[in-house]
Design a protein around this motif. Sequence first.
Motif, PDB file in Angstrom:
ATOM      1  N   GLY A 166       0.794  -1.224   0.000  1.00 44.13           N
ATOM      2  CA  GLY A 166       0.000   0.000   0.000  1.00 44.13           C
ATOM      3  C   GLY A 166       0.816   1.257   0.000  1.00 44.13           C
ATOM      4  O   GLY A 166       0.319   2.313   0.444  1.00 44.13           O
ATOM      5  N   LYS A 167       2.033   1.185  -0.499  1.00 48.69           N
ATOM      6  CA  LYS A 167       2.865   2.385  -0.537  1.00 48.69           C
ATOM      7  C   LYS A 167       2.239   3.474  -1.412  1.00 48.69           C
ATOM      8  O   LYS A 167       2.272   4.644  -1.080  1.00 48.69           O
ATOM      9  CB  LYS A 167       4.269   2.032  -1.072  1.00 48.69           C
ATOM     10  N   GLU A 168       1.660   3.059  -2.548  1.00 49.39           N
ATOM     11  CA  GLU A 168       1.083   4.022  -3.487  1.00 49.39           C
ATOM     12  C   GLU A 168      -0.281   4.500  -3.006  1.00 49.39           C
ATOM     13  O   GLU A 168      -0.522   5.688  -2.854  1.00 49.39           O
ATOM     14  CB  GLU A 168       0.964   3.381  -4.882  1.00 49.39           C
ATOM     15  N   ASP A 169      -1.190   3.520  -2.739  1.00 45.31           N
ATOM     16  CA  ASP A 169      -2.557   3.862  -2.319  1.00 45.31           C
ATOM     17  C   ASP A 169      -3.054   2.726  -1.431  1.00 45.31           C
ATOM     18  O   ASP A 169      -3.543   1.704  -1.903  1.00 45.31           O
ATOM     19  CB  ASP A 169      -3.473   4.050  -3.521  1.00 45.31           C
ATOM     20  N   LEU A 170      -2.893   2.901  -0.124  1.00 48.20           N
ATOM     21  CA  LEU A 170      -3.213   1.826   0.821  1.00 48.20           C
ATOM     22  C   LEU A 170      -4.685   1.439   0.756  1.00 48.20           C
ATOM     23  O   LEU A 170      -5.025   0.249   0.710  1.00 48.20           O
ATOM     24  CB  LEU A 170      -2.845   2.268   2.249  1.00 48.20           C
ATOM     25  N   LYS A 171      -5.578   2.424   0.736  1.00 47.25           N
ATOM     26  CA  LYS A 171      -7.009   2.131   0.743  1.00 47.25           C
ATOM     27  C   LYS A 171      -7.402   1.341  -0.513  1.00 47.25           C
ATOM     28  O   LYS A 171      -8.137   0.344  -0.432  1.00 47.25           O
ATOM     29  CB  LYS A 171      -7.800   3.426   0.834  1.00 47.25           C
ATOM     30  N   LYS A 172      -6.912   1.756  -1.670  1.00 43.29           N
ATOM     31  CA  LYS A 172      -7.268   1.101  -2.928  1.00 43.29           C
ATOM     32  C   LYS A 172      -6.737  -0.329  -2.974  1.00 43.29           C
ATOM     33  O   LYS A 172      -7.485  -1.277  -3.289  1.00 43.29           O
ATOM     34  CB  LYS A 172      -6.716   1.909  -4.099  1.00 43.29           C
ATOM     35  N   GLU A 173      -5.475  -0.505  -2.635  1.00 48.00           N
ATOM     36  CA  GLU A 173      -4.873  -1.841  -2.697  1.00 48.00           C
ATOM     37  C   GLU A 173      -5.531  -2.776  -1.681  1.00 48.00           C
ATOM     38  O   GLU A 173      -5.750  -3.963  -1.963  1.00 48.00           O
ATOM     39  CB  GLU A 173      -3.377  -1.747  -2.427  1.00 48.00           C
ATOM     40  N   LEU A 174      -5.859  -2.247  -0.493  1.00 42.97           N
ATOM     41  CA  LEU A 174      -6.480  -3.087   0.535  1.00 42.97           C
ATOM     42  C   LEU A 174      -7.906  -3.452   0.149  1.00 42.97           C
ATOM     43  O   LEU A 174      -8.348  -4.582   0.378  1.00 42.97           O
ATOM     44  CB  LEU A 174      -6.465  -2.344   1.882  1.00 42.97           C
ATOM     45  N   THR A 175      -8.628  -2.536  -0.469  1.00 42.43           N
ATOM     46  CA  THR A 175      -9.997  -2.836  -0.926  1.00 42.43           C
ATOM     47  C   THR A 175      -9.980  -3.970  -1.939  1.00 42.43           C
ATOM     48  O   THR A 175     -10.793  -4.908  -1.867  1.00 42.43           O
ATOM     49  CB  THR A 175     -10.634  -1.582  -1.536  1.00 42.43           C
ATOM     50  N   GLU A 176      -9.053  -3.894  -2.886  1.00 44.28           N
ATOM     51  CA  GLU A 176      -8.961  -4.958  -3.902  1.00 44.28           C
ATOM     52  C   GLU A 176      -8.563  -6.290  -3.264  1.00 44.28           C
ATOM     53  O   GLU A 176      -9.110  -7.352  -3.622  1.00 44.28           O
ATOM     54  CB  GLU A 176      -7.929  -4.552  -4.958  1.00 44.28           C
ATOM     55  N   ALA A 177      -7.636  -6.272  -2.307  1.00 45.37           N
ATOM     56  CA  ALA A 177      -7.183  -7.520  -1.673  1.00 45.37           C
ATOM     57  C   ALA A 177      -8.311  -8.158  -0.870  1.00 45.37           C
ATOM     58  O   ALA A 177      -8.523  -9.375  -0.924  1.00 45.37           O
ATOM     59  CB  ALA A 177      -5.990  -7.237  -0.785  1.00 45.37           C
ATOM     60  N   ILE A 178      -9.104  -7.365  -0.133  1.00 40.92           N
ATOM     61  CA  ILE A 178     -10.189  -7.915   0.688  1.00 40.92           C
ATOM     62  C   ILE A 178     -11.310  -8.433  -0.206  1.00 40.92           C
ATOM     63  O   ILE A 178     -11.899  -9.501   0.048  1.00 40.92           O
ATOM     64  CB  ILE A 178     -10.695  -6.847   1.682  1.00 40.92           C
ATOM     65  N   ALA A 179     -11.645  -7.707  -1.271  1.00 42.00           N
ATOM     66  CA  ALA A 179     -12.692  -8.157  -2.200  1.00 42.00           C
ATOM     67  C   ALA A 179     -12.294  -9.499  -2.825  1.00 42.00           C
ATOM     68  O   ALA A 179     -13.115 -10.413  -2.969  1.00 42.00           O
ATOM     69  CB  ALA A 179     -12.937  -7.112  -3.273  1.00 42.00           C
ATOM     70  N   SER A 180     -11.031  -9.623  -3.200  1.00 38.12           N
ATOM     71  CA  SER A 180     -10.551 -10.877  -3.790  1.00 38.12           C
ATOM     72  C   SER A 180     -10.611 -11.996  -2.752  1.00 38.12           C
ATOM     73  O   SER A 180     -11.000 -13.135  -3.076  1.00 38.12           O
ATOM     74  CB  SER A 180      -9.138 -10.708  -4.301  1.00 38.12           C
ATOM     75  N   TYR A 181     -10.252 -11.697  -1.520  1.00 42.71           N
ATOM     76  CA  TYR A 181     -10.251 -12.701  -0.443  1.00 42.71           C
ATOM     77  C   TYR A 181     -11.683 -13.166  -0.149  1.00 42.71           C
ATOM     78  O   TYR A 181     -11.945 -14.352   0.056  1.00 42.71           O
ATOM     79  CB  TYR A 181      -9.603 -12.112   0.809  1.00 42.71           C
ATOM     80  N   LEU A 182     -12.626 -12.221  -0.101  1.00 38.40           N
ATOM     81  CA  LEU A 182     -14.024 -12.567   0.175  1.00 38.40           C
ATOM     82  C   LEU A 182     -14.779 -13.054  -1.079  1.00 38.40           C
ATOM     83  O   LEU A 182     -15.959 -13.397  -0.983  1.00 38.40           O
ATOM     84  CB  LEU A 182     -14.749 -11.352   0.768  1.00 38.40           C
ATOM     85  N   GLU A 183     -14.086 -12.998  -2.236  1.00 39.54           N
ATOM     86  CA  GLU A 183     -14.695 -13.383  -3.513  1.00 39.54           C
ATOM     87  C   GLU A 183     -15.931 -12.528  -3.797  1.00 39.54           C
ATOM     88  O   GLU A 183     -16.982 -13.024  -4.193  1.00 39.54           O
ATOM     89  CB  GLU A 183     -15.045 -14.873  -3.527  1.00 39.54           C
ATOM     90  N   GLU A 184     -15.768 -11.236  -3.522  1.00 37.71           N
ATOM     91  CA  GLU A 184     -16.825 -10.260  -3.776  1.00 37.71           C
ATOM     92  C   GLU A 184     -16.376  -9.318  -4.895  1.00 37.71           C
ATOM     93  O   GLU A 184     -15.180  -9.037  -5.048  1.00 37.71           O
ATOM     94  CB  GLU A 184     -17.129  -9.451  -2.523  1.00 37.71           C
ATOM     95  N   GLU A 185     -17.355  -8.845  -5.656  1.00 39.21           N
ATOM     96  CA  GLU A 185     -17.009  -7.908  -6.733  1.00 39.21           C
ATOM     97  C   GLU A 185     -16.563  -6.567  -6.163  1.00 39.21           C
ATOM     98  O   GLU A 185     -15.675  -5.906  -6.714  1.00 39.21           O
ATOM     99  CB  GLU A 185     -18.219  -7.698  -7.665  1.00 39.21           C
ATOM    100  N   GLU A 186     -17.174  -6.182  -5.040  1.00 44.35           N
ATOM    101  CA  GLU A 186     -16.864  -4.862  -4.483  1.00 44.35           C
ATOM    102  C   GLU A 186     -17.018  -4.891  -2.970  1.00 44.35           C
ATOM    103  O   GLU A 186     -17.952  -5.502  -2.429  1.00 44.35           O
ATOM    104  CB  GLU A 186     -17.795  -3.813  -5.072  1.00 44.35           C
ATOM    105  N   VAL A 187     -16.080  -4.282  -2.279  1.00 39.80           N
ATOM    106  CA  VAL A 187     -16.130  -4.106  -0.815  1.00 39.80           C
ATOM    107  C   VAL A 187     -15.913  -2.623  -0.533  1.00 39.80           C
ATOM    108  O   VAL A 187     -14.954  -2.031  -1.027  1.00 39.80           O
ATOM    109  CB  VAL A 187     -15.048  -4.942  -0.100  1.00 39.80           C
ATOM    110  N   LYS A 188     -16.837  -2.044   0.226  1.00 44.11           N
ATOM    111  CA  LYS A 188     -16.765  -0.602   0.492  1.00 44.11           C
ATOM    112  C   LYS A 188     -16.018  -0.356   1.810  1.00 44.11           C
ATOM    113  O   LYS A 188     -16.451  -0.817   2.863  1.00 44.11           O
ATOM    114  CB  LYS A 188     -18.160  -0.008   0.539  1.00 44.11           C
ATOM    115  N   ILE A 189     -14.925   0.389   1.697  1.00 47.76           N
ATOM    116  CA  ILE A 189     -14.090   0.750   2.856  1.00 47.76           C
ATOM    117  C   ILE A 189     -14.082   2.271   2.986  1.00 47.76           C
ATOM    118  O   ILE A 189     -13.850   2.982   2.020  1.00 47.76           O
ATOM    119  CB  ILE A 189     -12.656   0.215   2.693  1.00 47.76           C
ATOM    120  N   GLU A 190     -14.362   2.734   4.187  1.00 48.09           N
ATOM    121  CA  GLU A 190     -14.371   4.174   4.439  1.00 48.09           C
ATOM    122  C   GLU A 190     -12.966   4.728   4.653  1.00 48.09           C
ATOM    123  O   GLU A 190     -12.642   5.836   4.205  1.00 48.09           O
ATOM    124  CB  GLU A 190     -15.217   4.491   5.677  1.00 48.09           C
TER     125      GLU A 190
END
Length: 341
Positions: A175-199
């Motif tokens: 997440g050096k570049e964009d922690l929120k974006k990279e973490l959202t993609e990693a969690i969505a992939s882990y949960l096998e969801e198309e989209e996960v909303k992180i505040e």
Amino acid sequence: MSGKKDRQLPKADRSPKKKLKVDVTAFWRRKKDMSTAAKAKKIKEKEKELERLKRQQQDQEELEESSEEESLDMEKIARLLEKHSKEIKAYTDEALKKQSKELSKEIQDIKKELTDSIDGIKTLVEGNTKQLKEHNVKIEKLEGWRVGADDKFEILQTEVRSRNVKIRGAPESFGKEDLKKELTEAIASYLEEEEVKIEKAYRVNSRAAKRNNQPRDILVGFESKSAKNALQGKHREDPFTLEDQEVKIFQDLPPEILQKRAQFHFLRQILIGQNIRYFWKIPFALEVILPTGRRIIKTLQQAQELADTLAEGSALAEEQRKQTSQQEHKGVARKGAGTRK
């Protein structure tokens, strides 16, 4: 002429005879005077001796007279004492009686003062005791209100953090570049969801991480509790990795609750060792599932009592297990001996 000269002696030749006669007379006179002086000296010595003896006799007489006087004085004193002994005794007895009465009166006055003081102290103590009871009631009410306020504050803090989790162990390079974006993609992939909303998503600085040279935790805030619960639920079954590094996921709790839970660490170790289930509750409490039923632990004293009970039960169970094992071993040995026969 010569014959005449021989016959007639000069005057100078005749004077020695005359002088010799005078000297003999003077000698006897001096001798007489010396004898008189010696006698006078002896007389004086005898007179001195007589005077000394007289003085000794006078001193002896005076000593005898003084002894007689002292004897007379002692007899006089004895008579006087005997005469006035009754008067002295009567006076002494009267004085003692008077002093005894005065002392008795003073003691009675002191007793009365002490009684009055004790009564006053008792009254004061009773009044203070009553006030203390009233204060204790007020304190208990205030304590109840404080505990209630603390519980409400814990509930409020927990509710605010209820959609948050902490991810521990993620490499600092993630997440050096964009922690929120990279973490959202990693969690969505882990949960096998198309989209996960992180505040929100950011690194949390801590002394422990810096001291142990470990990556900082990542605080993640979801828009909904369902997404957070889904992540925690799956994490209990499947590991979650970031950049090929397995990470841990914790619920985000207020520091006060974490400190209280840390105090119960010794009890948690016993529960885990004996495979006893437990749950943390909000406001702070530990619910333990025992064979005899559920038990709620809120204080360190309750935790220590439960730990002692479980330790005693564990020791008893271990002793029973050993006895059962020994009995089984003896039974097997008897069966083996019977088979050989």
